[in-house]
Structures are given as structure tokens and as C-alpha cells.
Design a protein around this motif. Sequence first.
Motif, short mmCIF file in Angstrom:
data_model
loop_
_atom_site.label_atom_id
_atom_site.label_comp_id
_atom_site.label_asym_id
_atom_site.label_seq_id
_atom_site.Cartn_x
_atom_site.Cartn_y
_atom_site.Cartn_z
N GLU A 33 0.83 -1.20 0.00
CA GLU A 33 0.00 0.00 0.00
C GLU A 33 0.86 1.26 0.00
O GLU A 33 0.62 2.20 -0.77
N CYS A 77 -3.03 0.67 6.50
CA CYS A 77 -3.95 1.27 5.54
C CYS A 77 -3.97 2.79 5.73
O CYS A 77 -3.92 3.29 6.86
N LYS A 116 -8.08 -4.99 1.50
CA LYS A 116 -8.39 -4.13 2.64
C LYS A 116 -8.24 -2.65 2.30
O LYS A 116 -9.06 -1.83 2.70
N CYS A 117 -7.18 -2.31 1.55
CA CYS A 117 -6.95 -0.88 1.34
C CYS A 117 -5.99 -0.60 0.19
O CYS A 117 -5.22 0.36 0.25
#
Length: 239
Positions: A33, A77, A116-117
Motif C-alpha cells: 500500500e 492502511c 483491505k486498502c
Amino acid sequence: MDISVKRALMTLSALWLLAGCDGASTPQAFTPEMASFSNEFDFDPLRGPVKDFSQTLMNEKGEVAKRVTGTLSQEGCFDTLEFHNLEDNSGAALVLNANYYLDAASQEKRVKLQGKCQLAELPAAGVVYDTNDSGFVVKARGKGTTIDYRYDAEGYPLGKTTVADKLRLTVASTVADNRKKLDYTAVSTLNDKTMGRVKQTCDYDNHFNPVSCELEITDESATPPVHHKYTIENTIDYY
């Protein structure tokens, strides 16, 4: 106990201690991420359990040219991400909400997420992201344009290649010290013609994240080439 045996044990203990210290100071890899968002939103990626951060780019006059701030969850995140480019009067503020990032002011859906992100899509721009098996964004596909992203073994972004019609823009970075990843040189080329060069050197904290940096940019598309110098001041809080 024989004195020679004592010395040998003391030496062995010292070696273990040094090995333990060296292991503790080994930098953490970059998360998918962090690496992918830094690619897309143009900021320096950070290592470790970052809670919040800011990166402020200042020109030679000491004026703020660009500023990026973000907050992250313990899972890594981005809860919020805000960026402002004062040189071209652009910017945005994003807030995580379920599987989207919303515009903080209008609450419009700006970024669709996968997993998730991780980045999945920019609906308004018609851009879709592809990830590899490790979860890193490796390609962006839009209207007549594709972008391929490259990373090193620790997930540090090494550049990207953008192809649109007959134009091919490549940015390639080189890192000399694997601990100090933000000390880099980069070359940008358009259809294999060099357009610019970048060199950055930084001071680091104990997570091997940059505290402050000196950035030099040379625009070789101009005649004669134009040189720009910037400083970057970072604040980073950790969990």
C-alpha cells in the motif's frame, strides 16, 4: 575455567550481541500500500509502523511548493491522505470509508479499493489498477494510456513507464545504499530522449525514513538546461 576458554566465550558473546544489534537495525520492507500510493500520489514512501506523516517541499526561496500529509492504521492502511501542489494550485483530501476513499469535502467516491486498502480504480478518470501476487500495483490502465510500475526486492518504487499513443515516458531510479533508499538518482526519458535528471540525498531516522532531504532537478528539455533545488522537511510519528 581456562583463560583461553573465557576469552573465546567472551568473543562469541560479543559476536552474538553485535549480530542481534545489526538485525534490530535492519530496515523494514515497504508495504504494497505504501509503495503503490506513493507511486500514484507522488510522495516519498516510508518504512515501518507509521502512524501519521507530513512531507513539505520548499523551493529555493523557502516557499512551500507542495505538501502531503497522511494518517495510517496499525495495519498500514491509509485512513486519510491529503496533498496540495501550490505551484499548479491543485490538491485533494481523501478519507477512507469502507472500500472507497471519499473526497473529504464533498463525500464523493474518488478511489475504489481492492482487498483491505489497495488501489483498484479511479472511477471518474476511468483508470483501473492491476496488482501482482504480492499485492503491489504493477499497472494502471486508462483511456489510451498504460503505466507500468517497477519495484526492487524490498518493495521500493524504482520508476514507471507511461505509454500513450506514440509517446513513451520512462522514469528510472537508481539507489546506491539499500538502507537509505531515498538517496537516489533518477532519469526521465521521452521516446528514449533524456528529458530530466533528479538527485536526492537525505538525513534519516532510526527507521531509515527521511527526516530532511535535498532535491536537485535538472530540466534537460530546455536549452540551456534549467536547474531547480528544493528541500523536503518530513515529520513522522510511529505506533
